[in-house]
Design a protein around this motif. Structure first.
Motif, mmCIF file in Angstrom:
data_model
loop_
_atom_site.group_PDB
_atom_site.id
_atom_site.type_symbol
_atom_site.label_atom_id
_atom_site.label_comp_id
_atom_site.label_asym_id
_atom_site.label_seq_id
_atom_site.Cartn_x
_atom_site.Cartn_y
_atom_site.Cartn_z
ATOM 1 N N VAL A 1 15.057 -2.359 -16.873
ATOM 2 C CA VAL A 1 14.091 -2.790 -17.889
ATOM 3 C C VAL A 1 13.553 -1.540 -18.562
ATOM 4 C CG1 VAL A 1 11.926 -4.018 -18.299
ATOM 5 C CG2 VAL A 1 13.476 -4.801 -16.514
ATOM 6 N N GLU B 1 20.305 6.695 -19.916
ATOM 7 C CA GLU B 1 21.103 7.482 -18.973
ATOM 8 C C GLU B 1 21.681 6.599 -17.876
ATOM 9 O OE1 GLU B 1 19.235 11.927 -19.228
ATOM 10 O OE2 GLU B 1 18.430 10.624 -17.711
ATOM 11 N N PHE C 1 23.470 12.020 -24.450
ATOM 12 C CA PHE C 1 23.500 10.605 -24.092
ATOM 13 C C PHE C 1 24.929 10.119 -24.221
ATOM 14 C CE2 PHE C 1 18.925 10.583 -25.491
ATOM 15 C CZ PHE C 1 18.395 10.277 -24.253
ATOM 16 N N THR D 1 19.818 17.059 -26.359
ATOM 17 C CA THR D 1 20.055 16.409 -25.077
ATOM 18 C C THR D 1 21.449 15.794 -25.080
ATOM 19 O OG1 THR D 1 19.150 14.792 -23.514
ATOM 20 C CG2 THR D 1 18.947 14.222 -25.834
ATOM 21 N N VAL E 1 5.964 6.562 -19.308
ATOM 22 C CA VAL E 1 5.095 7.287 -18.385
ATOM 23 C C VAL E 1 3.646 7.200 -18.844
ATOM 24 C CG1 VAL E 1 6.880 8.934 -17.686
ATOM 25 C CG2 VAL E 1 5.399 9.494 -19.628
ATOM 26 N N ILE F 1 6.457 -1.592 -14.337
ATOM 27 C CA ILE F 1 6.070 -3.003 -14.367
ATOM 28 C C ILE F 1 6.154 -3.494 -12.921
ATOM 29 C CG2 ILE F 1 6.814 -3.412 -16.757
ATOM 30 C CD1 ILE F 1 9.287 -4.847 -15.572
ATOM 31 N N GLU G 1 11.327 -9.492 -22.697
ATOM 32 C CA GLU G 1 10.613 -8.740 -21.669
ATOM 33 C C GLU G 1 10.686 -9.512 -20.362
ATOM 34 O OE1 GLU G 1 6.771 -6.992 -22.720
ATOM 35 O OE2 GLU G 1 7.257 -7.510 -24.794
ATOM 36 N N LYS H 1 13.256 -4.740 -25.098
ATOM 37 C CA LYS H 1 12.326 -5.463 -25.983
ATOM 38 C C LYS H 1 12.842 -5.496 -27.417
ATOM 39 C CE LYS H 1 8.415 -3.133 -25.246
ATOM 40 N NZ LYS H 1 6.981 -2.803 -25.253
ATOM 41 N N ALA I 1 16.565 4.693 -19.223
ATOM 42 C CA ALA I 1 17.410 3.496 -19.295
ATOM 43 C C ALA I 1 18.763 3.850 -19.916
ATOM 44 C CB ALA I 1 16.707 2.418 -20.112
ATOM 45 N N HIS J 1 14.903 18.552 -30.454
ATOM 46 C CA HIS J 1 15.270 18.169 -29.090
ATOM 47 C C HIS J 1 16.785 18.088 -28.997
ATOM 48 C CE1 HIS J 1 15.018 16.402 -25.184
ATOM 49 N NE2 HIS J 1 15.374 15.188 -25.546
ATOM 50 N N THR K 1 13.544 4.680 -28.394
ATOM 51 C CA THR K 1 12.681 5.859 -28.509
ATOM 52 C C THR K 1 13.403 7.022 -29.205
ATOM 53 O OG1 THR K 1 13.274 6.501 -26.276
ATOM 54 C CG2 THR K 1 11.198 5.342 -26.528
ATOM 55 N N PHE K 2 14.727 6.934 -29.264
ATOM 56 C CA PHE K 2 15.474 8.030 -29.875
ATOM 57 C C PHE K 2 16.261 7.610 -31.118
ATOM 58 C CE2 PHE K 2 15.120 9.195 -25.381
ATOM 59 C CZ PHE K 2 14.566 10.458 -25.499
ATOM 60 N N ALA L 1 12.195 1.363 -16.164
ATOM 61 C CA ALA L 1 12.281 2.637 -16.912
ATOM 62 C C ALA L 1 11.443 2.442 -18.168
ATOM 63 C CB ALA L 1 13.734 2.943 -17.245
ATOM 64 N N THR L 2 10.159 2.229 -17.928
ATOM 65 C CA THR L 2 9.275 1.753 -18.989
ATOM 66 C C THR L 2 8.228 2.789 -19.395
ATOM 67 O OG1 THR L 2 8.300 0.550 -17.132
ATOM 68 C CG2 THR L 2 9.496 -0.749 -18.723
ATOM 69 N N LEU M 1 8.684 15.549 -23.203
ATOM 70 C CA LEU M 1 10.003 16.128 -22.944
ATOM 71 C C LEU M 1 9.820 17.506 -22.335
ATOM 72 C CD1 LEU M 1 11.522 15.228 -26.410
ATOM 73 C CD2 LEU M 1 12.083 14.135 -24.233
HETATM 74 N N1 LIG Z 1 17.517 12.943 -22.401
HETATM 75 C C1 LIG Z 1 16.207 12.843 -22.586
HETATM 76 O O1 LIG Z 1 15.647 13.410 -23.500
HETATM 77 C C2 LIG Z 1 15.404 12.032 -21.605
HETATM 78 C C3 LIG Z 1 16.069 11.304 -20.624
HETATM 79 C C4 LIG Z 1 15.323 10.599 -19.706
HETATM 80 C C5 LIG Z 1 13.948 10.609 -19.784
HETATM 81 N N2 LIG Z 1 13.328 11.337 -20.745
HETATM 82 C C6 LIG Z 1 11.856 11.374 -20.804
HETATM 83 O O2 LIG Z 1 11.329 11.009 -19.541
HETATM 84 C C7 LIG Z 1 10.188 10.182 -19.684
HETATM 85 C C8 LIG Z 1 10.381 8.866 -18.963
HETATM 86 O O3 LIG Z 1 11.515 8.156 -19.510
HETATM 87 P P1 LIG Z 1 11.460 6.598 -19.831
HETATM 88 O O4 LIG Z 1 12.796 6.189 -20.252
HETATM 89 O O5 LIG Z 1 10.792 5.874 -18.700
HETATM 90 O O6 LIG Z 1 10.382 6.530 -21.007
HETATM 91 P P2 LIG Z 1 10.533 6.378 -22.594
HETATM 92 O O7 LIG Z 1 9.186 6.585 -23.131
HETATM 93 O O8 LIG Z 1 11.661 7.194 -23.101
HETATM 94 O O9 LIG Z 1 10.954 4.852 -22.784
HETATM 95 C C9 LIG Z 1 10.160 3.792 -22.333
HETATM 96 C C10 LIG Z 1 10.810 2.498 -22.791
HETATM 97 O O10 LIG Z 1 10.239 1.412 -22.098
HETATM 98 C C11 LIG Z 1 9.952 0.374 -23.032
HETATM 99 N N3 LIG Z 1 8.860 -0.395 -22.452
HETATM 100 C C12 LIG Z 1 7.581 -0.009 -22.265
HETATM 101 N N4 LIG Z 1 6.881 -0.982 -21.647
HETATM 102 C C13 LIG Z 1 7.757 -2.004 -21.433
HETATM 103 C C14 LIG Z 1 7.646 -3.280 -20.824
HETATM 104 N N5 LIG Z 1 6.502 -3.712 -20.289
HETATM 105 N N6 LIG Z 1 8.740 -4.064 -20.792
HETATM 106 C C15 LIG Z 1 9.914 -3.656 -21.299
HETATM 107 N N7 LIG Z 1 10.078 -2.443 -21.882
HETATM 108 C C16 LIG Z 1 9.013 -1.635 -21.929
HETATM 109 C C17 LIG Z 1 9.634 1.077 -24.321
HETATM 110 O O11 LIG Z 1 9.834 0.230 -25.415
HETATM 111 C C18 LIG Z 1 10.648 2.207 -24.274
HETATM 112 O O12 LIG Z 1 11.874 1.764 -24.754
HETATM 113 C C19 LIG Z 1 9.971 10.035 -21.172
HETATM 114 O O13 LIG Z 1 9.008 10.972 -21.550
HETATM 115 C C20 LIG Z 1 11.322 10.372 -21.772
HETATM 116 O O14 LIG Z 1 11.241 10.921 -23.057
HETATM 117 C C21 LIG Z 1 14.031 12.023 -21.669
#
Ligand SMILES: NC(=O)c1ccc[n+]([C@@H]2O[C@H](COP(=O)([O-])OP(=O)(O)OC[C@H]3O[C@@H](n4cnc5c(N)ncnc54)[C@H](O)[C@@H]3O)[C@@H](O)[C@H]2O)c1
Ligand SMILES: Cc1cc2nc3c(=O)[nH]c(=O)nc-3n(C[C@H](O)[C@H](O)[C@H](O)COP(=O)(O)OP(=O)(O)OC[C@H]3O[C@@H](n4cnc5c(N)ncnc54)[C@H](O)[C@@H]3O)c2cc1C
Length: 534
Positions: free
Chosen positions: A186, A194, A448, A446, A353, A154, A295, A209, A192, A444, A216-217, A350-351, A409
């Motif tokens: 955010v 982590e 947390f 991981t 990819v 963002i 948001e 939000k 987020a 998966h 997501t998990f 952290a919104t 992932l």
């Molecule tokens: N331990 C793990 O498995 C792990 C840890 C870190 C990252 N990842 C992966 O890395 C990638 C990147 O991580 P990530 O956390 O950025 O992505 P993510 O897809 O896990 O989460 C994105 C988050 O951002 C929110 N979001 C999206 N747009 C928004 C907005 N405009 N305003 C506020 N919130 C908004 C979504 O609701 C969601 O909660 C992902 O593919 C994720 O699965 C995995």
């Protein structure tokens, strides 16, 4: 350029000449087996784009399948990501470490892999060739695009908004954090979660939000289990057993309760923060305040904010006390849609990819998925001939198993890279192959908040509609077990903590046994469930 005779490689019926003066080029194909001359077809070699887990795994597997051929790995990053210490934990669950290595290490492990360190700036699919930033052109016979994804930030471009994707961006984040007293996170996904747990010595306002953390998990129940850990890390958790069968309705009630160029490096690996001190300027450990269901409405830099004469809020240290106005000045102010404004040193977006398809789209009419990824079928083929894709860049568009879904992932990046190579090899031999077993069940593992987390199948009842029930077992501070049942069959599970249930549950989901008669025994901690289903 010297036109020394190139080595010849036999592939199927065709005779190809490859590699001239350090580059790869095409020659016309030999006469067809029937003796008629086919239209000239591009020759070339197997080319993989991207040095992340998907690309490296794909190149390695191609190198094994075609030991006599040169495999080209073209990557924008100076290091590649290698999977090490691979452990098949169970049928589908896998764990591995990810190591950053120079490309030369991959070349020495696989002498038929050649790593080209340059970004691909253009793909000319009708001519089967790619063009790199350093002015070279490579002809492929089959190409696998594994260029990953980019953070979907963002307020991208604002100097006070950071994203985390690769080593460079993580180091930039760490540098800024070391000078910070307060930041805002955010987003509510993996990164987020982590960060909220790992950051110390800095106030963290976490704006999400949703109603609960980690959407997501996790569902609200698991989120509550984790939130208590986040808020009371140092205190001893009271151990109490609670076992309930939740219907969907009940569960709903619970809910109350930047880079040098345009190229990014590979996504970070497991435990990416392990080697980074994620510490601000202060001496306390966690200090997280969560703002839910909001948001970002607007962000203001300090000067702009002063002119606005708006009020910002102090960090709510004590949740019971009323909020007070902030007396300090901050480099950036974030106005949330709930009307609150917080000042901070910087904001982490952290919104999520977005698939990194941009370099390949010009004049190539790829079919794209809803999320913007390259659509791939059950043989990992994109919509264009001889072009495959794997990992974060692609959108799986085959009819999935009822208990699998795509998530970006590294386990899936590895599995897709491996399977794409198998498909490319099979297509070269002229026969398709069956879908790899790893796509039978989403799995998966991981970590947390220092808990082991295992997610299986439709762990959040994704796409199951209202017709399912949840069973829960929760020992506060220790474990959280949730299974998703439909018509007596187990469809998914969330296992937090050392539950030891993953293998049994994985089998139960895979074999779709009717478990109706077991009822609550399924989660009874006094019953050795492994023996039960032996
Ligand atoms: N331990 C793990 O498995 C792990 C840890 C870190 C990252 N990842 C992966 O890395 C990638 C990147 O991580 P990530 O956390 O950025 O992505 P993510 O897809 O896990 O989460 C994105 C988050 O951002 C929110 N979001 C999206 N747009 C928004 C907005 N405009 N305003 C506020 N919130 C908004 C979504 O609701 C969601 O909660 C992902 O593919 C994720 O699965 C995995
Ligand atoms: C901070 C963070 C933490 C994560 N934690 C986890 C986790 O705990 N568990 C988990 O399973 N997943 C996690 N992920 C997600 C996981 O890292 C990715 O899903 C996975 O690494 C994607 O692999 P990939 O090979 O598809 O893409 P990437 O790793 O992004 O690799 C893409 C490669 O393509 C190259 N490239 C890009 N553009 C070009 C171009 N034009 N020409 C040539 N090369 C190009 C890049 O330099 C890079 O080498 C995390 C991600 C992040 C950012």
């Amino acid at each position: 350029m010297s036109m020394a005779r190139a080595p010849e490689v036999i592939c199927g019926q065709r005779l190809f000449r490859v590699k001239i003066a350090g580059t790869f080029t095409s020659v016309q194909s030999a006469a067809s087996p029937r003796g008629t001359m086919e239209a000239p077809r591009p020759a070339g070699t197997f080319v993989v784009v991207g040095g992340g887990i998907a690309g490296v795994t794909c190149a390695e597997q191609l190198a094994v399948s075609f030991p006599e051929e040169d495999i080209l790995l073209v990557t924008a990053s100076p290091v590649i990501k290698a999977v090490t210490n691979f452990r098949q934990v169970s049928k589908v669950l896998e764990e591995f470490d990810v190591e950053e290595q120079p490309g030369t290490m991959l070349e020495s492990r696989f002498p038929n892999i050649k790593v080209i360190e340059s970004g691909v700036k253009r793909l000319k699919s009708e001519d089967h060739c790619i063009f790199t930033e350093d002015g070279r052109e490579f002809v492929y016979k089959k190409l696998c695009l594994c260029a990953g994804a980019k953070p979907k930030l963002i307020y991208e471009g604002n100097p006070r908004v950071l994203g985390i994707r690769d080593t460079d961006s993580a180091q930039e984040f760490q540098k800024e954090l070391a000078k910070a007293r307060r930041i805002m996170i955010v987003g509510n996904g993996g990164i987020a979660l982590e960060l909220a747990y790992e950051i110390e010595g800095c106030e963290v306002v976490w704006a999400i939000k949703d109603k609960a953390i980690g959407n997501t998990f996790f569902d609200a129940g698991a989120a509550e289990f984790l939130t208590s850990k986040l808020m009371s890390e140092k205190s001893e958790a009271k151990i109490a057993h609670k076992r309930t069968i939740y219907t969907v309705e009940e569960a709903k009630k619970e809910t109350r309760t930047k880079s040098k160029a345009d190229y990014v490096g590979s996504a970070l690996g497991p435990d990416w923060h392990g080697g980074l001190a994620l510490k601000g300027t202060e001496e306390f450990s966690h200090s997280v305040h969560i703002e839910t269901r909001c948001e970002v409405k607007k962000i203001y830099l300090e000067e702009e904010f002063k002119i606005m004469k708006k009020k910002s809020l102090a960090f709510p240290k004590d949740h019971h006390k009323s909020v007070t106005a902030d007396k300090e000045m901050w480099p950036v102010y974030v106005e949330l849609t709930n009307g609150k404004i917080y000042g901070c040193d910087f904001l982490v977006s952290a919104t999520g990819v977005t698939p990194n398809v941009h370099p390949f789209l010009h004049r190539n009419n790829f079919a794209l998925g809803e999320d913007g990824g390259l659509r791939v079928d059950d043989q990992m083929r994109t919509s264009l001939p001889d072009i495959y894709a794997a990992g974060d860049i692609c959108t799986a568009c085959w009819q999935p198993s009822p208990v699998w879904q795509q998530m970006r992932l590294w386990t899936q990046a590895r599995q897709m890279g491996y399977y794409a190579a198998k498909c490319m090899a099979a297509a070269s031999m002229g026969h398709p192959i069956d879908m790899d077993f790893s796509f039978e069940l989403f799995a998966h593992v991981t970590k947390f908040f220092n808990y082991k987390v295992v997610l299986l199948g439709k762990y959040n009842a994704q796409g199951l509609g209202a017709d399912h029930e949840l069973m829960l077992r929760c020992t506060r501070g220790q474990e959280y077990v949730k299974v998703v049942m439909q018509n007596g069959r187990m469809m998914g599970a969330v296992l937090i903590g050392e539950t030891d249930l993953e293998e049994t549950f994985e089998n139960l989901i895979l074999n779709q046994m009717d478990l109706s008669s077991y009822g609550e025994d399924l989660l009874d901690p006094n019953i050795d469930i492994e023996d039960y289903f032996d």
